[in-house]
Enzyme design. Sequence first.
Site, PDB file in Angstrom:
ATOM      1  N   GLU A 217      40.703  49.501  31.843  1.00  0.00           N
ATOM      2  CA  GLU A 217      41.456  50.012  32.985  1.00  0.00           C
ATOM      3  C   GLU A 217      41.669  48.838  33.926  1.00  0.00           C
ATOM      4  O   GLU A 217      40.752  48.437  34.641  1.00  0.00           O
ATOM      5  CB  GLU A 217      40.683  51.151  33.661  1.00  0.00           C
ATOM      6  CG  GLU A 217      40.424  52.350  32.756  1.00  0.00           C
ATOM      7  CD  GLU A 217      41.692  53.023  32.276  1.00  0.00           C
ATOM      8  OE1 GLU A 217      42.770  52.759  32.846  1.00  0.00           O
ATOM      9  OE2 GLU A 217      41.630  53.810  31.322  1.00  0.00           O
TER      10      GLU A 217
ATOM     11  N   CYS B 155      43.480  49.976  42.522  1.00  0.00           N
ATOM     12  CA  CYS B 155      44.196  49.441  41.357  1.00  0.00           C
ATOM     13  C   CYS B 155      45.541  50.117  41.142  1.00  0.00           C
ATOM     14  O   CYS B 155      46.423  49.536  40.510  1.00  0.00           O
ATOM     15  CB  CYS B 155      43.341  49.564  40.103  1.00  0.00           C
ATOM     16  SG  CYS B 155      42.874  51.250  39.660  1.00  0.00           S
TER      17      CYS B 155
END
Length: 478
Positions: free
Chosen positions: A223, A257
């Site tokens: 991720e 993110c």
Amino acid sequence: MTALAHTETPEIEHALRAAFDGLRAGFEAERDPGLAVRLDRLRRLETMVTAMAPAMAAAISADFGHRPAQVTQLADLTPVLLGLRHARRHLRGWMKTRRMPTSLIYRPGHNRLMRQPLGVVGIVSPWNFPGLLALGPALAALAAGNRVMIKPSEIGPRFSELLREQVGAHFGADEMVVVTGDADLGRAFVALPFDHLLFTGSTAVGRQVALAAAANLTPVTLELGGKSPAIIGAGADLERTALRLVAGKLLNAGQTCIAPDYVAVPRGQVQAFVDALRRAHRQLYPTVATNPDYTAIATERHYRRLLALLDEARAQGAEVLSLHDEGPSDAARKLPLHVVLRPMAAMRVMQEELFGPILPVLAYDDVDETIRHINAGDRPLALYWFGSDDAEREKVLRQTLAGGVTVNDTLWHIGQEALPFGGVGASGMGAYHGEWGFRTFSKETGVFHQHPLAGTRLLYPPYGRVFQRLSALIRRIG
């Protein structure tokens, strides 16, 4: 002792291996824990998270320099608790062995699909949402019947130590372990022969993690991040869009993110949109430096990096606007939202993931121009489209590729337990959340059951006319 503290470099490998071996032994002693065992682990995790909530908020705030307890509640605690609730509700169905379709030529045999635990799962979590990104994957791995080893970021030492202590108090050393330490420990961690490794962090470090895991043929879920675009499309309500975009961009001061990394705006609407952003910023955060709702930049190094990005953009001819009366606060490490107008492609603000309250604004004449810009770069972790034109929305969604999408808002796709969350290309590989997390940490094993009266004996040698006729029949009806 159920958790491993930081050790000196010469001892790291031995200490990590001992902790890993304890988890491996636990798995070998119970390779397929039943529903009751898995539910018990999920309940203990929920009890732990609920009990440590105040201490978690305090530890994370101290690690950041300041982060509102409400942000921890919204982004670190609530998603984990909702994920636990969702997993408990659906776990029986996820674990069920499924009868699968069987082709006519293989009957009266039949197919089944089993979901089995992999073994020991490693999780490397970052500092920006340390609770969510350590415990979200952990709950999925536990639900799937695995043992779990977590390495949280050394940038958040207070939370990491709290997590180590709490996991040690609620789980056995053969169930779940937290190890804390610096980059040396991190390198040794990802070199362990895990059955699956999940890493959340930068693309650059993700490449190193993938290389280390490859030595053991360990499958990875990465991720990562990247430059997630927001597109102001046809029919967008500028005031509502600006409010939602600023709220998403400034959650955790942009240290997210999936935060919108730049925004594409129709050329004739740029000034109106910037004005709307300024109003939204002042509405949400009337002050910055002394505002308890505004998060600090987590480290001095990261704060100075953001200021350098703005200085470089100015020096190279971009127009840099602060959207607040206050300037940067060095003492508090707080930075109001800055927009960068007319950025050039070679500028670092257009090359690097910003991870802070900086928002380049790209003017476009046609949405196809923006689609080409997105597709010319690495595939982003998130994409946001605002507007009311359904045809344009579907065009953008179908002609770009991102890890996940929220339409007419930002961030919220990450909270959907009924949807997978994961990157694509340089923004990551693999996915989790909900059933996708359970499947990520499971081996889906296909099982064919042969029937006593199966005709496959007619395909055995010695080969002759019967074999030829039967194989021709199989090709026709198979």
